[in-house]
Design a protein around this motif. Sequence first.
Motif, short mmCIF file in Angstrom:
data_model
loop_
_atom_site.label_atom_id
_atom_site.label_comp_id
_atom_site.label_asym_id
_atom_site.label_seq_id
_atom_site.Cartn_x
_atom_site.Cartn_y
_atom_site.Cartn_z
N TRP A 35 19.43 73.16 15.59
CA TRP A 35 20.08 73.14 16.91
C TRP A 35 19.91 74.46 17.64
CZ3 TRP A 35 21.41 69.10 19.61
CH2 TRP A 35 22.25 69.25 20.71
N ILE A 59 27.88 73.52 27.06
CA ILE A 59 28.10 72.36 26.18
C ILE A 59 27.30 72.50 24.89
CG2 ILE A 59 27.65 69.89 25.93
CD1 ILE A 59 28.39 69.56 28.87
N ILE A 60 26.03 72.85 25.01
CA ILE A 60 25.15 72.97 23.85
C ILE A 60 25.68 74.02 22.87
CG2 ILE A 60 22.84 73.73 23.11
CD1 ILE A 60 21.81 72.44 25.77
N VAL A 63 29.18 72.89 21.36
CA VAL A 63 29.01 71.86 20.34
C VAL A 63 28.66 72.48 18.99
CG1 VAL A 63 27.36 70.07 19.60
CG2 VAL A 63 28.52 69.88 21.80
N THR A 334 18.67 64.57 23.39
CA THR A 334 19.49 65.02 22.25
C THR A 334 20.61 64.02 21.98
OG1 THR A 334 21.29 66.34 23.26
CG2 THR A 334 19.14 67.42 23.00
N LEU A 336 23.62 64.54 22.16
CA LEU A 336 24.74 64.78 23.07
C LEU A 336 24.81 63.74 24.17
CD1 LEU A 336 24.69 68.67 23.56
CD2 LEU A 336 26.00 67.30 21.94
N TRP A 337 23.66 63.24 24.59
CA TRP A 337 23.68 62.23 25.64
C TRP A 337 24.33 60.95 25.15
CZ3 TRP A 337 23.86 62.14 30.53
CH2 TRP A 337 23.66 60.95 31.23
N LEU A 348 32.60 65.00 23.23
CA LEU A 348 31.87 66.24 22.93
C LEU A 348 32.72 67.22 22.14
CD1 LEU A 348 29.97 66.87 26.29
CD2 LEU A 348 29.05 65.97 24.14
N PRO A 352 31.25 66.43 17.36
CA PRO A 352 30.65 67.52 16.59
C PRO A 352 31.58 68.08 15.52
CG PRO A 352 30.31 67.84 18.95
CD PRO A 352 31.30 66.72 18.80
N SER A 389 19.03 65.47 15.51
CA SER A 389 20.01 65.64 16.59
C SER A 389 19.38 66.10 17.90
CB SER A 389 21.10 66.64 16.17
OG SER A 389 20.53 67.92 15.90
#
Length: 423
Positions: A35, A59-60, A63, A334, A336-337, A348, A352, A389
């Motif tokens: 990641w 966000i990335i 997470v 990813t 996340l979507w 979110l 995680p 992921s």
Amino acid sequence: MWFFISLIILVSSLFLTKKIFNTLRSPLGLFTIVWMGLFTLSNMKLVNYYDVSNTAGIIIVSVYYLFLFGTLLANKVKINNNNKYSLAKSELQRKNLMTGIFFSIILSNLSLVFWLIILAKKIGIGVLFSSDMYLNRIIMSDISTVFSYLMYIPSISGSLLIGIVIAKGEKFKLIYLTTFLPTIANALFTGQRSLTIINILLFMMPLFLIKVRTTKKYLSKQQNVMILFLMIALTAFFVLIGNKRGSYTDIMIESKFSNPIFIKTYMYLTGSFVAFSEQLKMWNQELMYGVNTFLPVFKILNLLGVTSYDVSTFNLIESGRLFTSIPMSFNVYTFLWDVISDWGYLGLIICPTLLGFISNLFWKKSNAYGYPTFYDILLSFSGLFLAMSIVYSVTSFTSVLYVFIYTSFIFLVFKNKIIFRKG
């Protein structure tokens, strides 16, 4: 900006992981490398990507820290270790599991032979070897999928079980490599790389995540050599099939690379972060409440009449997404979507954290025993989720569910606690 932030997080997190677990070969180590490592690589912008938005970047990174938080929570859970067994029982159960593995290898390779015979009769050997991969894929879609399932499901399951027994001390045998033949053959004729990638990754997960339980030191070294070899083989396979498909031709992209193979490989590994950022800007905040994350379940619910989603929606989720510009076309965003499309911003936070908790819990449970247990299977599929992921949630891939069910069945039938002689 995001390059320096992600680089600092990557380096500090690798040190933190090593300090907490005394190894990088843990779910946290795997997720950190995949990641944050690839997010850092993406921010190097070796091709002319759009900038990741501040919202997407936050966000990335968040997470990752939520995953870390879940991991630390699981680390507080105490695991009971009952590792007693008799050598006689050990030998018997080892043979049982090896029987299950060889059954899977034989079943998948026999199915491959029948699959090729059917294809040869339907379209001819000459057409099969000379026609375009996309044409082959269309032609093959009209042929019964029974042999296709009998090829790849036991093949992938066999590779996972082989990885587990090697990680727990069994010697590597060359015949194990035949478990990869069915998915490789499918890829060579159709250009579909996903099944072979999953096959190799599931073989690698136990080798990477499970501690060696043996008095002979060579196995740890052997594991490291095998992991390196498999990473090289995976890259070579990816490039070979991409070249055969023509994926590396006519690339018109501003890049610091001159070689189109490097450009495409870099894009496949890093473009999803930028695609997520671009897609997030267009998100209308409508929720699908689990369809993206648990697609196979909703397929069943549709068949039962509980839900009434259009089949095209399912096909789009499983085969990729609508293309977005990053500025080149890209259609994976990813995992996340999947999370945000299903559960919104609350997802979110929860997903995680939960992922970090259960993956580390499975890791602790798996490594508490010197013989294969069902926790090894759960750990390996958790590791597959983390490794994939950057693409999507593997829980939305129906074939992965089939492999999990088949593997669980084989494991339970051939004894759910297989203990074998070390060395």
